[in-house]
Design an enzyme around this catalytic site. Structure first.
Site, PDB file in Angstrom:
ATOM      1  N   GLY A  68       0.637  -1.163   0.043  1.00 14.73           N
ATOM      2  CA  GLY A  68       0.070   0.181  -0.282  1.00 14.73           C
ATOM      3  C   GLY A  68       0.541   1.616  -0.314  1.00 14.73           C
ATOM      4  N   GLY A  69       0.696   2.357   0.934  1.00 17.43           N
ATOM      5  CA  GLY A  69       1.476   3.316   0.945  1.00 17.43           C
ATOM      6  C   GLY A  69       3.054   3.325   1.198  1.00 17.43           C
ATOM      7  N   GLY A  76      17.966  10.500 -35.114  1.00 16.05           N
ATOM      8  CA  GLY A  76      17.419  10.959 -33.775  1.00 16.05           C
ATOM      9  C   GLY A  76      17.746  11.159 -32.414  1.00 16.05           C
ATOM     10  CB  ALA A  77      19.822   6.994 -31.948  1.00  9.29           C
TER      11      ALA A  77
END
Ligand code: HXC
Length: 519
Positions: free
Chosen positions: A173-174, A409-410
């Site tokens: 949980g938390g 792009g790399a």
């Protein structure tokens, strides 16, 4: 203790009661699960006899909340305090699973917040040893408020002091969200697990059966989700790993990482093996970790997230005793392409290094972004942009060495000159171009190839010409996009000198509240 007539009775009684809490039964309970106690963990983590506990006697204020009892344990199931790790001040908390499952009630939370505040004020690392069933159900909203307070402090401390979470049992949980905000998450194999909702809830809501380990064990989080960065086989090694990591980190964002003296058998500055590491065949892989090891100080490479997104390698190392962060494409995995997971992994590491004044070395061999429907539909545009953003936004010294492929792009993303790279080197084996020879030839000579009697031979010839004319390091070198084409054997020497030249680097990004990284 010498009580010499003074009334120490109450003092001693309390001390005894506090010690009795950590009785043999509680210890045996932890040990039977293959876990250490909260105190045993502290003893391993800190330099011998340096840890000072704070708030040992605070106690929850309500026995019965109307929905079950809250155990009236001194310290409320968490040890907080400060001590030395490798001689440096460090703050920590250690949850005690034997007190209400290490669950977080309001007093337990207040203690953690107190030590977080102290760590931030003092500019020292903060370490959480987590073994907790999450928000204490009996205390309701007070527990939730406690978690929110801890998260708030985690965020305020982010980029100011290093924060490390060590999962040594359940983090339910938390209990998962504080680690998620911190810089590094350690897990112990087989005995730790992290999940927002446990197997019972999964069964109730989805009618699916899953074990604790399959839902959120160390294997899942280090290989699939990327939540855990470092996994060790047992608690002792995990805690020693934390000590090791801290040796690379500054205490806060105003300091530099500690330097280390070089030993006499240190890596030589000229390493001929590096000349042969890139295979003649451009499609043949090699291990970029070998390139890293041959360049950094001996035994100094400390890899982070080794089993996640293995097409990118990240970690710390030292060059001439000084700490650097390394980001390297790994040609052995997915040909070193950039995909969603590797972009996230790389970007977060770059941000960490930039926040904590750790210079960056980028070793580049990347044919491009990983193509495919899966990648596009899941947002490679958004995630790939994180790497780009992280590099462009960082002000620490950054040096790229292009080992082989640097396409499309790399090329731009991997700390290219125009993205702000301080020194950009290339090996003679570098291939820098918009795309690889085969792809380029197929587009530029489509008609000619279609008309050819021997397409394969023509393609081969054109590809060879493309390599000579375009896909090499010399065009970029002559245009100043590369500062120097270097002999691979001299890489270490070049890097040491280049990082030295960048030590006084000072740039200020425009004033703003904060940028808007594509999260
Ligand atoms: C109060 C808790 C508790 C909790 C465990 N205990 N979790 N008490 N609040 N959250 C108590 C148990 O009642 C038990 O008490 C003791 O701790 C040991 O627990 P066991 O279940 O016996 O241990 P084990 O079998 O090892 O199982 C551990 C566990 C399980 C998997 C963690 O206890 C469990 O599932 N707990 C609940 C986990 C959970 O759902 N937490 C989420 C809370 S909601 P006795 O007296 O019998 O020894 C939350 C939201 C916050 O955290 C959101 C913030 C973003």
């Amino acid at each position: 203790m010498d009580v010499k007539g003074k009334n120490f009775t109450r003092f001693l009684e309390r001390q005894q009661a506090h010690n009795d809490q950590h009785d043999a039964r509680a210890k045996a309970k932890q040990h039977s699960k293959g876990k250490l106690t909260a105190w045993e963990r502290i003893d391993i983590l800190f330099d011998e006899d340096t840890f000072e506990e704070v708030d040992a006697y605070v106690t929850p204020d309500k026995t019965d909340t109307g929905f079950g009892k809250v155990q009236q344990a001194y310290g409320d199931g968490v040890i907080i305090g400060h001590g030395l790790i490798r001689g440096r001040l460090t703050f920590a908390y250690s949850q005690d699973f034997t007190v209400m499952g290490g669950s977080l009630g309001s007093v337990h939370a207040a203690k953690i917040m107190k030590i977080q505040d102290m760590a931030l004020k003092m500019g020292a690392p903060m370490i959480g040893l987590i073994d907790s069933g999450g928000a204490r159900i009996q205390e309701g909203v007070a527990s939730l408020a406690g978690y929110a307070g801890i998260f708030h402090r985690n965020v305020q401390s982010s980029g100011v002091i290093p924060q490390i979470s060590v999962i040594l049992g359940p983090a339910a949980g938390g209990a998962v969200y504080s680690p998620a905000i911190t810089d590094f998450v350690f897990m112990t194999d087989q005995t730790s697990y992290m999940f927002v909702t446990g197997p019972n809830v999964v069964k109730e809501v989805l009618n699916e059966d899953v074990s604790l380990n399959d839902l959120g064990g160390a294997g899942v989080h280090s290989k699939k989700s990327g939540v855990a960065h470092l996994v060790y086989p047992d608690e002792e090694n995990t805690l020693m790993g934390v000590r090791q990591l801290l040796a690379y980190l500054p205490s806060n964002n105003m300091e530099n990482s500690p330097e280390m003296e070089l030993s006499s058998d240190e890596t030589s500055d000229v390493e001929e093996k590096l000349r042969d590491i890139v295979p003649d065949d451009p499609n043949k892989p090699y291990d970029v970790k070998e390139v890293i090891r041959l360049n950094v100080d001996k035994r100094s490479f400390y890899e982070i997230a080794e089993n996640y997104a293995q097409n990118i390698v990240i970690g710390f190392g030292r060059l001439d005793g000084k700490v650097i962060g390394i980001v390297a494409n790994q040609p052995k995995v997915l040909a070193g392409t950039l995909d969603i997971n590797s972009s996230n992994k790389g970007a977060r590491f770059i941000r960490f290094c930039d926040a904590f004044n750790i210079p960056l070395l980028i070793l580049e061999d990347v044919p491009g972004f990983l193509p495919g429907i899966d990648q596009e539909h899941n947002g490679i545009i958004r995630h790939g942009a994180k790497m780009l953003y992280a590099f462009a936004d960082s002000t620490v010294p950054r040096i790229t060495v292009i080992l082989r492929k640097s396409y499309g792009g790399a090329y731009c993303v991997m700390n290219s000159k125009n993205l702000g790279g301080d020194f950009n080197f290339a090996w003679p084996t570098a291939e820098i171009a918009v795309m690889g020879p085969e792809g380029a030839v197929a587009i530029l000579y489509r008609k000619e190839l279609a008309a050819s009697d021997d397409q394969a031979a023509m393609k081969k010839e054109l590809a060879a010409k493309y390599r000579i004319e375009i896909a090499n390091p010399y065009v970029a070198d002559e245009r100043g996009f590369i500062d120097e084409v270097i002999d691979p054997a001299e890489t270490r020497l070049k890097l040491i000198r280049a990082f030295e030249a960048l030590e006084t680097k000072q740039i200020d990004n425009p004033a703003r509240k904060h940028g808007n990284i594509p999260l």
